[in-house]
Design a protein around this motif. Structure first.
Motif, PDB file in Angstrom:
ATOM      1  N   THR A 109     -27.799 -62.641  14.331  1.00 49.18           N
ATOM      2  CA  THR A 109     -26.802 -61.819  15.023  1.00 49.18           C
ATOM      3  C   THR A 109     -26.432 -62.464  16.353  1.00 49.18           C
ATOM      4  O   THR A 109     -25.247 -62.611  16.683  1.00 49.18           O
TER       5      THR A 109
ATOM      6  N   VAL B 100     -32.253 -59.280  25.231  1.00 49.60           N
ATOM      7  CA  VAL B 100     -32.592 -58.175  24.338  1.00 49.60           C
ATOM      8  C   VAL B 100     -33.792 -57.415  24.901  1.00 49.60           C
ATOM      9  O   VAL B 100     -34.525 -57.916  25.752  1.00 49.60           O
TER      10      VAL B 100
ATOM     11  N   SER C 133     -24.658 -51.761  18.101  1.00 50.02           N
ATOM     12  CA  SER C 133     -25.650 -51.506  17.063  1.00 50.02           C
ATOM     13  C   SER C 133     -25.200 -50.382  16.148  1.00 50.02           C
ATOM     14  O   SER C 133     -24.640 -49.379  16.608  1.00 50.02           O
TER      15      SER C 133
ATOM     16  N   VAL D 181     -23.598 -56.335  21.848  1.00 41.31           N
ATOM     17  CA  VAL D 181     -23.547 -56.303  20.394  1.00 41.31           C
ATOM     18  C   VAL D 181     -23.725 -54.846  19.988  1.00 41.31           C
ATOM     19  O   VAL D 181     -24.790 -54.261  20.192  1.00 41.31           O
TER      20      VAL D 181
ATOM     21  N   THR E 120     -33.926 -58.732  18.636  1.00 41.21           N
ATOM     22  CA  THR E 120     -33.598 -59.860  17.768  1.00 41.21           C
ATOM     23  C   THR E 120     -34.741 -60.098  16.811  1.00 41.21           C
ATOM     24  O   THR E 120     -35.907 -59.968  17.165  1.00 41.21           O
TER      25      THR E 120
ATOM     26  N   GLY F 198     -28.219 -49.471  22.854  1.00 42.82           N
ATOM     27  CA  GLY F 198     -27.636 -50.765  23.156  1.00 42.82           C
ATOM     28  C   GLY F 198     -26.623 -50.708  24.280  1.00 42.82           C
ATOM     29  O   GLY F 198     -26.606 -51.574  25.173  1.00 42.82           O
TER      30      GLY F 198
ATOM     31  N   ASP G  97     -28.229 -57.301  23.183  1.00 42.69           N
ATOM     32  CA  ASP G  97     -28.501 -56.588  21.933  1.00 42.69           C
ATOM     33  C   ASP G  97     -29.810 -55.821  22.108  1.00 42.69           C
ATOM     34  O   ASP G  97     -30.585 -56.108  23.023  1.00 42.69           O
ATOM     35  N   ASP G  98     -30.064 -54.836  21.211  1.00 43.35           N
ATOM     36  CA  ASP G  98     -31.296 -54.063  21.373  1.00 43.35           C
ATOM     37  C   ASP G  98     -32.525 -54.893  21.030  1.00 43.35           C
ATOM     38  O   ASP G  98     -33.543 -54.827  21.710  1.00 43.35           O
TER      39      ASP G  98
END
Length: 742
Positions: free
Chosen positions: A718, A738, A637, A635, A713, A644, A710-711
């Motif tokens: 997302t 994440v 960022s 994802v 949540t 990310g 992702d970085d």
């Protein structure tokens, strides 16, 4: 069989009640009160305390207002239940109890039932029963009605129900009345409505306010809310003020030196293991939800029988955990302040604070849970290095500044009919929904706005920002924090309980008094802070990475009105699988490093070397437990694209799979705020994210399992939207991963 005045056949219960009332009329008021008390507590040898009787007499015989400030376990609920029974016998209307603790009053309500007192509760969970309850009140079949202070903020309740209750109430009780002062505008703003409620009561309606924790400042503020002039003496005032001693002969108080998380966790494990069989279970308080859950998890892994109890715990699970603690089926509950006022366990053997509360008032209130019915209970404060930072964070959630408030009022003034919904107002100020609602509630109490169907509306009444009051509250908060630090730093010439009694203005404290029981008076009685292997084991446990991510299963309501055609439950063919994160961002141990890496002040950079081992450890354990994926999707960022991307490529390397694509933001749609409600957050994410795969990757996706990186949540939307895009494109499963979990 007897008959009622209307000629209907009475039940045996009605007959017994009639005979009981007839018997009561032949006794003196105090004898009647004693009889009710014995039924209430289930003991024939029970006797009223002198101040219990004085309060009951003031309420029942003199129709006065009374403020009762007595320690936890003293029997304040007995005052209002006994008074209720006596007032009802005299034909008065039902008692209305305003309490923030409805979920924790089960024991008191059960006791009231034993005494023949019929209690009902009005809350957000039983709205379908309200009409039936109102009908029973009208028919005289309810003796006590309990409602939360938030009910006072419900327009329909205020307009349709409250006036009738105020007109017919035989007694009004304000439970936990320190909320009026101690938290005031930023905890229970609806308590500020009580002044209006009391003003509207018919003359001669008795009122009782109760609390266990009140210094002179709090008593003055509560008295002010009750319409009492603080300078009046008890004898000349219309209000009877009863304050008792705060000495607790069963409590043994101690404080350990300040230490880091690993040392404190190792100490706590040693302390709980040292508790002898039969010495009772207890409570371990932490300052945050994440800390409670993490500490409980680590202790369980070490074989200690504990469970976490927080505001995030499901209500049904809370009730089960309370029952386990009451029955000593657990050694301790690791809890936040969600387990506090209203919980009654006479044999609670210890209270430990892993981190200091921000005020002696809060501290005394929580330690008051211990030692009610036992000769000895241990109370230990284990302060942490992060305590002041946590105090500052919660302090920052106080009432917003004037500029922010004026922005909301301006948004309402510009809205059609001067009315706007919460989502509409959220675009005007940088406030999370909970804090915005709190601010609007204060404005509602102040008369500037009112809650209406569909949102909030200006009333047209002029409003002044009470800067003096907010500054006074802030000064008091800082003073209380300093007092808590002073308590930690006391030297052997002092006494811990004497310090707390003095800080709370105990009227019965005499100069030079010492308890003779605390660690300063009698020497330490708790294990010293550990060193060496124990601490290293705890440090290793805290550094252990990995936290579960539960996928979303339900779309928020009202999405079609925002242009998003999503409703109901997510289908199994479009949702994510359970995922993993490296650490909770509000926990202890490794969480601090993750939190620093993801802070707004941190530069966008690669994953720090000291976190790469944690990332590798989580993915390796996951793979060994059965994780199988064919590729990684990142994802992208808007604020940390480098972090990310590096995290995703590192994950692909550890798992030995390729990078296959990304979930990319549409460039013309800016990133949305994270501090908005769920529907608004989902709306932004759904409009903004798009699946970006090469033709070859898209062709190879059907039937494959994918790791989605992702970085961090927060709301979860997302990951939910990204996973749905991949599932609709044919992915057999999407597993989120994440760095941080908020």
């Amino acid at each position: 069989m007897s008959t009622t005045p209307t000629g209907e056949t009475a039940t045996s219960d009605q007959t017994a009640r009639a005979l009981e009332h007839e018997s009561l009329r032949d006794q003196s008021l105090k004898d009647q009160a004693q009889q009710v008390l014995r039924r209430l507590v289930g003991r024939e040898d029970a006797a009223l305390r002198e101040d219990q009787w004085r309060a009951i007499e003031a309420l029942v015989a003199q129709q006065r207002r009374a403020l009762v400030v007595q320690r936890t376990g003293w029997g304040k609920s007995a005052v209002y239940f006994v008074a209720t029974a006596l007032l009802r016998e005299r034909g008065e209307g039902p008692t209305v109890i305003i309490s923030p603790l409805l979920a924790l009053m089960r024991d008191q309500i059960a006791a009231a039932s034993r005494a023949g007192i019929r209690a009902e509760t009005i809350n957000s969970a039983n709205t379908t029963q309200w009409e039936e309850i109102y009908q029973r009140i009208a028919e005289g079949e309810v003796d006590v009605l309990l409602c939360s202070p938030e009910r006072l903020n419900n327009p329909a309740f205020r307009a349709e129900v409250l006036p009738h209750l105020a007109d017919t109430a035989g007694l009004v009780v304000v439970d936990e009345a320190h909320c009026i002062s101690d938290w005031g505008h930023d905890f229970r703003p609806d308590y500020r409505r009580i002044r209006t409620l009391l003003t509207d009561l018919p003359e001669g309606t008795p009122v009782l306010a109760t609390t266990a924790t009140a210094n002179d400042r709090v008593v003055t503020d509560v008295a002010e809310q009750l319409g009492v002039r603080a300078e009046q003496s008890v004898e000349s005032s219309d209000v009877l003020v009863l304050r008792g001693s705060l000495d607790r002969e069963s409590l043994r108080l101690a404080v350990t030196p300040r230490a880091d998380a690993a040392v404190r966790l190792a100490w706590l494990q040693r302390y709980l293991a040292s508790r002898e069989e039969g010495t009772g279970s207890g409570i371990v308080y932490t300052l945050t939800v994440a800390m409670a859950e993490q500490v409980a998890s680590q202790l369980r892994a070490a074989g200690v029988n504990v469970a976490s109890y927080t505001g995030a715990t499901d209500p049904a699970e809370r009730e089960r955990l309370e029952a386990d603690l009451l029955a000593n089926r657990v050694t301790a509950l690791i809890a936040t302040s969600a387990l506090g006022m209203g919980f009654d366990k006479p044999d609670l053997g210890f209270v430990v604070h892993l981190g200091a509360p921000s005020s002696p008032i809060a501290y005394y209130q929580q330690i008051g849970r211990a030692g009610r019915g036992v000769a000895r209970a241990e109370v230990v404060l284990v302060p942490g290095e992060e305590d002041r930072a946590i105090w500052d964070y919660f302090g920052s959630l106080a009432f917003p500044g004037e500029e922010t408030v004026r922005a909301v009022l301006a948004a309402l003034a510009d809205a059609p009919d001067r009315t706007a919904s919460l989502p509409a107002l959220e675009t005007a100020v940088d406030l999370r929904r909970s804090r915005l609602e709190m601010m609007l509630t204060v404005l509602d109490v102040d008369g500037a706005v009112e809650r209406v169907r569909g949102g909030w509306r200006l009333t047209g009444q002029e409003w002044e920002y009470d800067a003096t009051r907010y500054e006074r509250v802030e000064r008091a908060r800082r003073d209380e924090q300093r007092a808590m630090l002073d308590y930690e730093a006391l030297e052997t010439s002092a006494c811990r309980l004497a310090f707390l009694r003095a800080d709370l203005d105990d009227p019965e404290l005499t100069p030079g008094w010492r308890c003779g029981r605390c660690d300063l008076c009698a020497g330490t009685f708790v294990p010293p802070l550990p060193q060496g292997e124990e601490v290293e084991e705890a440090r290793t446990a805290l550094a252990r990475a990995g936290v579960d991510i539960t996928p979303r299963r339900q779309w928020p309501s009202g999405m079609p009105t925002l242009g998003i055609e999503l409703a109901g439950r997510l289908g199994v063919e479009e949702r994510a699988e359970p995922g993993m994160g490296v650490a909770r961002m509000d926990g202890i141990g490794l969480a601090g490093r993750v939190r620093s890496c993801l802070s707004e002040q941190a530069a966008d950079d690669v994953v720090p070397p000291d976190l790469r081992a944690a990332v590798r450890a989580v993915l390796t354990r996951w793979r060994e437990s059965g994780l199988e994926v064919a590729g990684v999707v990142v994802v992208e960022s808007a604020t940390r694209p480098r972090l990310g991307s590096h995290l995703a490529h590192g994950a692909a390397s550890v798992l030995g799979v390729p990078m296959v694509g990304r979930i990319a933001p549409r460039k013309h749609i800016p990133p949305g705020r994270h501090d908005v409600n769920s529907a608004q957050r989902l709306s932004t994410v759904a409009h903004r994210l798009v699946l970006d795969l090469s033709p070859a990757a898209r062709e190879g996706l059907p039937g494959r399992r994918v790791l989605l990186v992702d970085d961090y949540t927060d709301s979860g939307w997302t990951l939910t939207v990204a996973a749905r895009e991949l599932r609709l494109a044919g992915a057999a499963a999407v597993l989120p991963f994440v760095l941080g979990v908020r």
